[in-house]
Design a protein around this motif. Structure first.
Motif, mmCIF file in Angstrom:
data_model
loop_
_atom_site.group_PDB
_atom_site.id
_atom_site.type_symbol
_atom_site.label_atom_id
_atom_site.label_comp_id
_atom_site.label_asym_id
_atom_site.label_seq_id
_atom_site.Cartn_x
_atom_site.Cartn_y
_atom_site.Cartn_z
ATOM 1 N N ARG A 1 -30.224 9.653 42.964
ATOM 2 C CA ARG A 1 -29.575 10.364 41.851
ATOM 3 C C ARG A 1 -28.196 10.883 42.244
ATOM 4 O O ARG A 1 -27.274 10.921 41.419
ATOM 5 C CB ARG A 1 -30.452 11.524 41.352
ATOM 6 C CG ARG A 1 -31.778 11.128 40.758
ATOM 7 C CD ARG A 1 -31.645 10.329 39.477
ATOM 8 N NE ARG A 1 -32.920 9.737 39.066
ATOM 9 C CZ ARG A 1 -33.040 8.642 38.334
ATOM 10 N NH1 ARG A 1 -31.974 7.989 37.915
ATOM 11 N NH2 ARG A 1 -34.217 8.168 38.017
ATOM 12 N N ARG A 2 -28.042 11.289 43.505
ATOM 13 C CA ARG A 2 -26.724 11.754 43.949
ATOM 14 C C ARG A 2 -25.722 10.591 43.951
ATOM 15 O O ARG A 2 -24.585 10.730 43.509
ATOM 16 C CB ARG A 2 -26.812 12.391 45.343
ATOM 17 C CG ARG A 2 -27.336 13.828 45.315
ATOM 18 C CD ARG A 2 -27.123 14.531 46.640
ATOM 19 N NE ARG A 2 -27.984 13.997 47.698
ATOM 20 C CZ ARG A 2 -29.246 14.379 47.913
ATOM 21 N NH1 ARG A 2 -29.790 15.328 47.167
ATOM 22 N NH2 ARG A 2 -29.966 13.838 48.873
ATOM 23 N N LEU A 3 -26.191 9.440 44.442
ATOM 24 C CA LEU A 3 -25.313 8.255 44.442
ATOM 25 C C LEU A 3 -24.948 7.868 43.007
ATOM 26 O O LEU A 3 -23.810 7.490 42.709
ATOM 27 C CB LEU A 3 -26.017 7.064 45.106
ATOM 28 C CG LEU A 3 -26.372 7.196 46.583
ATOM 29 C CD1 LEU A 3 -27.214 5.999 47.026
ATOM 30 C CD2 LEU A 3 -25.103 7.274 47.432
ATOM 31 N N GLU A 4 -25.936 8.000 42.121
ATOM 32 C CA GLU A 4 -25.732 7.611 40.713
ATOM 33 C C GLU A 4 -24.685 8.524 40.061
ATOM 34 O O GLU A 4 -23.795 8.046 39.349
ATOM 35 C CB GLU A 4 -27.081 7.707 39.993
ATOM 36 C CG GLU A 4 -27.062 7.204 38.561
ATOM 37 C CD GLU A 4 -28.459 7.233 37.926
ATOM 38 O OE1 GLU A 4 -29.182 8.243 38.076
ATOM 39 O OE2 GLU A 4 -28.823 6.237 37.278
ATOM 40 N N THR A 5 -24.785 9.832 40.322
ATOM 41 C CA THR A 5 -23.808 10.761 39.730
ATOM 42 C C THR A 5 -22.401 10.448 40.229
ATOM 43 O O THR A 5 -21.454 10.397 39.440
ATOM 44 C CB THR A 5 -24.182 12.220 40.062
ATOM 45 O OG1 THR A 5 -25.444 12.499 39.470
ATOM 46 C CG2 THR A 5 -23.152 13.210 39.537
ATOM 47 N N GLN A 6 -22.275 10.201 41.541
ATOM 48 C CA GLN A 6 -20.947 9.864 42.092
ATOM 49 C C GLN A 6 -20.391 8.606 41.436
ATOM 50 O O GLN A 6 -19.218 8.535 41.068
ATOM 51 C CB GLN A 6 -21.043 9.594 43.599
ATOM 52 C CG GLN A 6 -21.183 10.837 44.453
ATOM 53 C CD GLN A 6 -21.613 10.464 45.894
ATOM 54 O OE1 GLN A 6 -21.601 9.293 46.277
ATOM 55 N NE2 GLN A 6 -21.998 11.459 46.668
ATOM 56 N N MET A 7 -21.259 7.603 41.292
ATOM 57 C CA MET A 7 -20.805 6.326 40.718
ATOM 58 C C MET A 7 -20.453 6.492 39.240
ATOM 59 O O MET A 7 -19.444 5.952 38.773
ATOM 60 C CB MET A 7 -21.898 5.260 40.903
ATOM 61 C CG MET A 7 -21.477 3.865 40.527
ATOM 62 S SD MET A 7 -20.006 3.277 41.418
ATOM 63 C CE MET A 7 -20.680 2.972 43.055
ATOM 64 N N LEU A 8 -21.250 7.277 38.512
ATOM 65 C CA LEU A 8 -20.949 7.490 37.086
ATOM 66 C C LEU A 8 -19.589 8.153 36.926
ATOM 67 O O LEU A 8 -18.816 7.798 36.031
ATOM 68 C CB LEU A 8 -22.029 8.353 36.425
ATOM 69 C CG LEU A 8 -23.364 7.656 36.135
ATOM 70 C CD1 LEU A 8 -24.393 8.673 35.666
ATOM 71 C CD2 LEU A 8 -23.200 6.548 35.103
ATOM 72 N N LYS A 9 -19.293 9.125 37.792
ATOM 73 C CA LYS A 9 -17.988 9.802 37.732
ATOM 74 C C LYS A 9 -16.864 8.782 37.888
ATOM 75 O O LYS A 9 -15.888 8.802 37.155
ATOM 76 C CB LYS A 9 -17.872 10.841 38.853
ATOM 77 C CG LYS A 9 -18.478 12.168 38.495
ATOM 78 C CD LYS A 9 -18.179 13.194 39.588
ATOM 79 C CE LYS A 9 -19.064 14.402 39.394
ATOM 80 N NZ LYS A 9 -19.290 15.165 40.620
ATOM 81 N N GLN A 10 -17.011 7.895 38.867
ATOM 82 C CA GLN A 10 -15.974 6.875 39.108
ATOM 83 C C GLN A 10 -15.836 5.947 37.915
ATOM 84 O O GLN A 10 -14.743 5.693 37.429
ATOM 85 C CB GLN A 10 -16.362 6.006 40.303
ATOM 86 C CG GLN A 10 -16.065 6.601 41.650
ATOM 87 C CD GLN A 10 -16.385 5.568 42.741
ATOM 88 O OE1 GLN A 10 -16.011 4.412 42.646
ATOM 89 N NE2 GLN A 10 -17.119 5.991 43.756
ATOM 90 N N LEU A 11 -16.975 5.443 37.442
ATOM 91 C CA LEU A 11 -16.933 4.418 36.385
ATOM 92 C C LEU A 11 -16.450 5.000 35.061
ATOM 93 O O LEU A 11 -15.717 4.351 34.319
ATOM 94 C CB LEU A 11 -18.312 3.769 36.200
ATOM 95 C CG LEU A 11 -18.880 3.052 37.440
ATOM 96 C CD1 LEU A 11 -20.212 2.393 37.100
ATOM 97 C CD2 LEU A 11 -17.897 2.016 37.976
ATOM 98 N N CYS A 12 -16.840 6.241 34.782
ATOM 99 C CA CYS A 12 -16.451 6.852 33.500
ATOM 100 C C CYS A 12 -14.967 7.197 33.490
ATOM 101 O O CYS A 12 -14.394 7.473 32.435
ATOM 102 C CB CYS A 12 -17.309 8.078 33.204
ATOM 103 S SG CYS A 12 -19.000 7.616 32.750
ATOM 104 N N GLY A 13 -14.332 7.164 34.640
ATOM 105 C CA GLY A 13 -12.885 7.390 34.716
ATOM 106 C C GLY A 13 -12.075 6.139 34.423
ATOM 107 O O GLY A 13 -10.849 6.187 34.363
ATOM 108 N N LEU A 14 -12.745 5.002 34.227
ATOM 109 C CA LEU A 14 -12.028 3.758 33.938
ATOM 110 C C LEU A 14 -11.615 3.719 32.460
ATOM 111 O O LEU A 14 -12.008 4.587 31.677
ATOM 112 C CB LEU A 14 -12.946 2.559 34.219
ATOM 113 C CG LEU A 14 -13.469 2.395 35.657
ATOM 114 C CD1 LEU A 14 -14.541 1.322 35.698
ATOM 115 C CD2 LEU A 14 -12.322 2.045 36.600
ATOM 116 N N ASP A 15 -10.850 2.680 32.099
ATOM 117 C CA ASP A 15 -10.516 2.437 30.680
ATOM 118 C C ASP A 15 -10.956 1.028 30.336
ATOM 119 O O ASP A 15 -10.833 0.112 31.159
ATOM 120 C CB ASP A 15 -8.992 2.480 30.453
ATOM 121 C CG ASP A 15 -8.450 3.870 30.615
ATOM 122 O OD1 ASP A 15 -9.065 4.795 30.070
ATOM 123 O OD2 ASP A 15 -7.421 4.010 31.308
ATOM 124 N N GLY A 16 -11.419 0.847 29.128
ATOM 125 C CA GLY A 16 -11.701 -0.507 28.650
ATOM 126 C C GLY A 16 -12.811 -1.204 29.384
ATOM 127 O O GLY A 16 -12.736 -2.405 29.647
#
Ligand code: S3P
Length: 175
Positions: free
Chosen positions: A62-77
């Motif tokens: 879950r910690r890895l997932e939160t970190q990855m979601l933060k990165q991915l949600c910062g993308l565009d398109g």
């Protein structure tokens, strides 16, 4: 279809609800990139999701997932497919909601159980009575999926192409 702003489209929903299949179709239609959160975690850790759970436990995942979601949600398109448990961590909900348009693929426990009958890749569902386990987890998550979503698509008994058509229509009304 061309969306006015290159907002991310973020797919949420239970395991087996069809996030990856629909996500790939949608990304092709919108000319967006498709990114699967679990696959990104697997590539980063060089371990399968099952191995991460087995070696380090769910909390670590879950910690890895939160970190990855933060990165991915910062993308565009991008069309981003999330793991079914993404909404179970409180902090993830604003990350998802602010990261783009959140689409919940709503499937019933029976539908999920029939789709995942032979699946061995979901550590949380490796048990005797899969349907009961799905029911237990789904009951807790449904309110979280609903509270996080901007759009809800009911997917029971429908082909991915039909879900795509419905979603494109809903997106065009929203934007
Ligand atoms: C999980 C869902 C899985 C994966 C992990 C945990 C969950 O992703 O993240 O096995 O808690 O529902 P999918 O929804 O893509 O199967």
């Amino acid at each position: 279809m061309i969306l006015a702003m290159k907002k991310n489209i973020i797919l949420i929903g239970f395991m087996g609800s069809g996030k990856s299949v629909l996500g790939k179709l949608l990304a092709r239609e919108l000319n967006y990139s498709f990114i699967d959160c679990d696959s990104e975690i697997e590539a980063q850790e060089r371990l399968s999701i099952s191995d991460i759970f087995a070696k380090y436990g769910e909390e670590h995942f879950r910690r890895l997932e939160t970190q990855m979601l933060k990165q991915l949600c910062g993308l565009d398109g991008a069309v981003i497919s999330t793991g079914g448990g993404a909404v179970t961590i409180d902090n993830n909900i604003p990350i998802l909601k602010e990261g783009g348009i959140v689409v919940f693929l709503n499937a019933s426990a029976d539908e999920i159980a029939s789709r995942l009958v032979d699946d061995t890749t979901r550590p949380l569902l490796q048990c005797e009575d899969k349907l009961q386990r799905i029911n237990n987890i789904l009951d807790k998550r449904i309110p979280l999926y609903r509270q996080t979503a901007h759009i809800i698509i009911n997917v029971d008994g429908k082909a991915a192409e039909d879900n795509l058509k419905e979603l494109l229509l809903r997106l065009s009304l929203l934007l």
